[in-house]
Design an enzyme around this catalytic site. Structure first.
Site, PDB file in Angstrom:
ATOM      1  N   VAL A  82       0.853  -1.186   0.000  1.00 39.93           N
ATOM      2  CA  VAL A  82       0.000   0.000   0.000  1.00 39.93           C
ATOM      3  C   VAL A  82       0.892   1.240   0.000  1.00 39.93           C
ATOM      4  O   VAL A  82       1.726   1.409   0.890  1.00 39.93           O
ATOM      5  CB  VAL A  82      -0.917   0.023   1.232  1.00 39.93           C
ATOM      6  CG1 VAL A  82      -1.777   1.288   1.227  1.00 39.93           C
ATOM      7  CG2 VAL A  82      -1.785  -1.225   1.278  1.00 39.93           C
ATOM      8  N   ARG A  90      -1.758  13.618   1.092  1.00 45.24           N
ATOM      9  CA  ARG A  90      -2.757  14.459   1.750  1.00 45.24           C
ATOM     10  C   ARG A  90      -3.900  14.872   0.823  1.00 45.24           C
ATOM     11  O   ARG A  90      -4.388  15.993   0.880  1.00 45.24           O
ATOM     12  CB  ARG A  90      -2.107  15.709   2.365  1.00 45.24           C
ATOM     13  CG  ARG A  90      -0.987  15.421   3.351  1.00 45.24           C
ATOM     14  CD  ARG A  90      -1.513  14.730   4.606  1.00 45.24           C
ATOM     15  NE  ARG A  90      -0.465  14.577   5.608  1.00 45.24           N
ATOM     16  CZ  ARG A  90       0.296  13.499   5.765  1.00 45.24           C
ATOM     17  NH1 ARG A  90       0.120  12.462   4.940  1.00 45.24           N
ATOM     18  NH2 ARG A  90       1.211  13.424   6.710  1.00 45.24           N
ATOM     19  N   ARG A  91      -4.309  13.957  -0.045  1.00 48.94           N
ATOM     20  CA  ARG A  91      -5.437  14.252  -0.938  1.00 48.94           C
ATOM     21  C   ARG A  91      -6.575  13.236  -0.777  1.00 48.94           C
ATOM     22  O   ARG A  91      -7.480  13.172  -1.608  1.00 48.94           O
ATOM     23  CB  ARG A  91      -4.971  14.277  -2.396  1.00 48.94           C
ATOM     24  CG  ARG A  91      -3.889  15.299  -2.681  1.00 48.94           C
ATOM     25  CD  ARG A  91      -3.586  15.386  -4.155  1.00 48.94           C
ATOM     26  NE  ARG A  91      -2.373  16.172  -4.404  1.00 48.94           N
ATOM     27  CZ  ARG A  91      -1.891  16.448  -5.603  1.00 48.94           C
ATOM     28  NH1 ARG A  91      -2.528  16.000  -6.692  1.00 48.94           N
ATOM     29  NH2 ARG A  91      -0.776  17.148  -5.747  1.00 48.94           N
ATOM     30  N   LEU A  94      -5.316   7.520  -0.106  1.00 45.59           N
ATOM     31  CA  LEU A  94      -5.235   6.296   0.692  1.00 45.59           C
ATOM     32  C   LEU A  94      -6.613   5.909   1.213  1.00 45.59           C
ATOM     33  O   LEU A  94      -6.995   4.732   1.158  1.00 45.59           O
ATOM     34  CB  LEU A  94      -4.261   6.490   1.852  1.00 45.59           C
ATOM     35  CG  LEU A  94      -4.133   5.305   2.816  1.00 45.59           C
ATOM     36  CD1 LEU A  94      -3.639   4.067   2.080  1.00 45.59           C
ATOM     37  CD2 LEU A  94      -3.201   5.643   3.973  1.00 45.59           C
ATOM     38  N   THR A  95      -7.367   6.864   1.702  1.00 45.53           N
ATOM     39  CA  THR A  95      -8.717   6.580   2.198  1.00 45.53           C
ATOM     40  C   THR A  95      -9.583   5.985   1.096  1.00 45.53           C
ATOM     41  O   THR A  95     -10.309   5.005   1.321  1.00 45.53           O
ATOM     42  CB  THR A  95      -9.368   7.856   2.748  1.00 45.53           C
ATOM     43  OG1 THR A  95      -8.583   8.350   3.843  1.00 45.53           O
ATOM     44  CG2 THR A  95     -10.784   7.592   3.224  1.00 45.53           C
ATOM     45  N   GLU A 119       3.731   1.659   9.447  1.00 44.62           N
ATOM     46  CA  GLU A 119       3.565   2.738  10.419  1.00 44.62           C
ATOM     47  C   GLU A 119       2.290   2.456  11.204  1.00 44.62           C
ATOM     48  O   GLU A 119       1.206   2.362  10.629  1.00 44.62           O
ATOM     49  CB  GLU A 119       3.478   4.107   9.741  1.00 44.62           C
ATOM     50  CG  GLU A 119       4.785   4.588   9.143  1.00 44.62           C
ATOM     51  CD  GLU A 119       4.700   6.046   8.692  1.00 44.62           C
ATOM     52  OE1 GLU A 119       3.973   6.835   9.335  1.00 44.62           O
ATOM     53  OE2 GLU A 119       5.354   6.372   7.689  1.00 44.62           O
ATOM     54  N   TYR A 123      -3.395   2.628  10.228  1.00 37.90           N
ATOM     55  CA  TYR A 123      -4.508   1.755   9.867  1.00 37.90           C
ATOM     56  C   TYR A 123      -5.642   1.682  10.887  1.00 37.90           C
ATOM     57  O   TYR A 123      -6.701   1.142  10.585  1.00 37.90           O
ATOM     58  CB  TYR A 123      -3.978   0.358   9.543  1.00 37.90           C
ATOM     59  CG  TYR A 123      -3.178   0.361   8.257  1.00 37.90           C
ATOM     60  CD1 TYR A 123      -3.814   0.380   7.031  1.00 37.90           C
ATOM     61  CD2 TYR A 123      -1.790   0.417   8.280  1.00 37.90           C
ATOM     62  CE1 TYR A 123      -3.093   0.429   5.841  1.00 37.90           C
ATOM     63  CE2 TYR A 123      -1.057   0.461   7.101  1.00 37.90           C
ATOM     64  CZ  TYR A 123      -1.712   0.462   5.887  1.00 37.90           C
ATOM     65  OH  TYR A 123      -0.994   0.526   4.722  1.00 37.90           O
ATOM     66  N   PHE A 402       4.021  -9.988   5.133  1.00 39.04           N
ATOM     67  CA  PHE A 402       3.592 -10.095   3.729  1.00 39.04           C
ATOM     68  C   PHE A 402       3.245  -8.740   3.148  1.00 39.04           C
ATOM     69  O   PHE A 402       3.072  -7.774   3.851  1.00 39.04           O
ATOM     70  CB  PHE A 402       2.396 -11.046   3.595  1.00 39.04           C
ATOM     71  CG  PHE A 402       1.259 -10.782   4.516  1.00 39.04           C
ATOM     72  CD1 PHE A 402       0.330  -9.781   4.229  1.00 39.04           C
ATOM     73  CD2 PHE A 402       1.088 -11.519   5.681  1.00 39.04           C
ATOM     74  CE1 PHE A 402      -0.749  -9.542   5.073  1.00 39.04           C
ATOM     75  CE2 PHE A 402       0.025 -11.293   6.536  1.00 39.04           C
ATOM     76  CZ  PHE A 402      -0.897 -10.305   6.232  1.00 39.04           C
TER      77      PHE A 402
END
Length: 402
Positions: A82, A90-91, A94-95, A119, A123, A402
């Site tokens: 990912v 910051r756009r 990811l969400t 990190e 999540y 993984f």
């Protein structure tokens, strides 16, 4: 602002570009050979890519696993690779990928998703909770004496990759059947990932097979990192994976590793939080056993996930669950007889879906989360009752990132 489109990769080139997004942060640019090998493990259509109308600027994949849970095995999306390029941070990309991925996971009939978090702050907001821990050790060779009385038993043989491919998977599967958190491995996974010896490694992969009473009973994967000073070894071995199908086999494969000559230190990682080594060695403090967060688990389809595992006793409990990211999981759920159903009954515990992810495998207790202020107990003794229901015999363990 340019609209972002999130969709499955259409071909190997888009697959490669999706990989390259996370590769940027690891200094890795996937080669054609690496892409083809990776695609044997991660189907192309399980790699999501995000585009800004000009180029692919992010990717997120999920392996099609089965994960061992208390009482069974459950189809699970193994979330991996990912990443969003720093040019597009910051756009909300990811969400958007996480939402599409979880929707696809649910549609595929996979009630769970699991991942390793590079990190740990990322999540939780997507509903993942820490579900397992693992240990790292670094022990001086002179402090590796076993506490167990008796001499070594069985034979250890160093085998080829081909021989390991024929014998190791059955041993792994025997252990996996009893250990929550372990993932299924295909033959391609063994061949192209676990037993592969990359040419860029500084030392070759050693594959050691333990035979007890004429029957394969355990194995180890390790590398020797040798170095000499003043004609004495200051090198170490790094154990990548070692397991046995019985207590005797576990003891003997570790005896072999701890007694290897011409080394000054034994290192190992990704060990179970309740690993036998803590009681096998005479001086457990010398292991320098350091505990770290391991597998993170997400309930994608809450009633299906709760119905997929077994429970201890016949008590019933009502959860008041919040899940802002997947609202279908929100509300009051009555867990009884291994089934979770919507209810209007008064709740016993109020909690976020991340808490259910943490407790699902039995490695984190409701009591621990209660004491940390992560859940709310609405009925006296409810956390203890839930812990009895969710109890597992062994700590969850995933021996491979993984």
């Amino acid at each position: 602002m340019t609209a972002i489109d999130v969709r499955p990769a259409g071909d190997l080139d888009e697959f490669r570009q999706g990989l390259a997004a996370i590769g940027h942060f690891f200094g890795w640019e996937p080669s054609e050979e690496e892409v083809e090998r990776f695609a044997k493990l991660l189907p192309v259509d399980r790699m999501l890519v995000a585009t800004d109308g000009k180029a692919i600027i992010a990717g997120a994949g999920s392996f099609p696993f089965e994960m061992t849970v208390p009482g069974g095995m459950v189809p699970t999306a193994g979330v991996t690779v990912v990443g969003v390029l720093p040019t597009h941070r910051r756009r909300g990309i990811l969400t958007s990928m996480m939402r599409r991925q979880l929707d696809d996971t649910r549609a595929a009939g996979e009630p769970l998703a699991a991942l390793w978090a590079s990190e740990s702050t990322i999540y939780g907001r997507f509903g993942y909770g820490i579900a397992s821990f693992y240990g790292e050790i670094s022990v001086p060779k002179e402090r590796t004496t076993l506490a167990v009385v008796g001499g070594p038993a069985g034979d250890v043989r160093i085998v080829t990759a081909e021989d390991a491919l024929e014998s190791f998977p059955a041993l792994y599967d025997a252990v996996r059947a009893e250990r929550p958190g372990m993932m299924s491995r295909s033959r391609d996974w063994w061949e192209h990932r676990r037993l592969r010896n990359p040419s860029d490694e500084s030392s070759p992969l050693v594959r050691a097979l333990l035979v007890l009473d004429g029957v394969p009973a355990g194995y180890a994967l390790y590398r020797v990192h040798q170095k000499f000073e003043a004609f004495g070894s200051v090198g170490h071995i790094r154990v990548l994976e070692a397991l046995g199908t019985s207590p005797d086999a576990t003891r003997e494969i570790w005896r072999y590793l701890l007694e290897l000559d011409w080394t000054s230190r034994v290192e190992a990682g990704l060990l179970a939080a309740d690993h036998e080594l803590l009681f096998l060695v005479a001086e457990p403090r010398r292991l320098k056993f350091m505990l770290l967060d391991g597998l993170w688990v997400r309930l994608v389809d809450l009633p299906a996930a709760l119905a997929a595992r077994s429970y201890t006793g016949d008590d019933a409990i009502v959860f008041d669950v919040s899940d802002a990211f997947l609202p279908d999981n929100e509300g009051r759920w009555r867990l009884s007889g291994g089934q979770a159903e919507p209810t209007d009954d008064e709740p016993d515990l109020r909690l976020d879906v991340t808490a259910l992810g943490s407790t699902y495998l039995g490695g984190v207790t409701f009591g621990e989360l209660l004491r940390a202020g992560r859940i709310e107990e609405l009925q006296d003794g409810a956390a203890a009752r839930a812990d009895t229901l969710f109890r597992a015999e062994r700590a969850p363990w995933c021996p491979e990132i993984f």
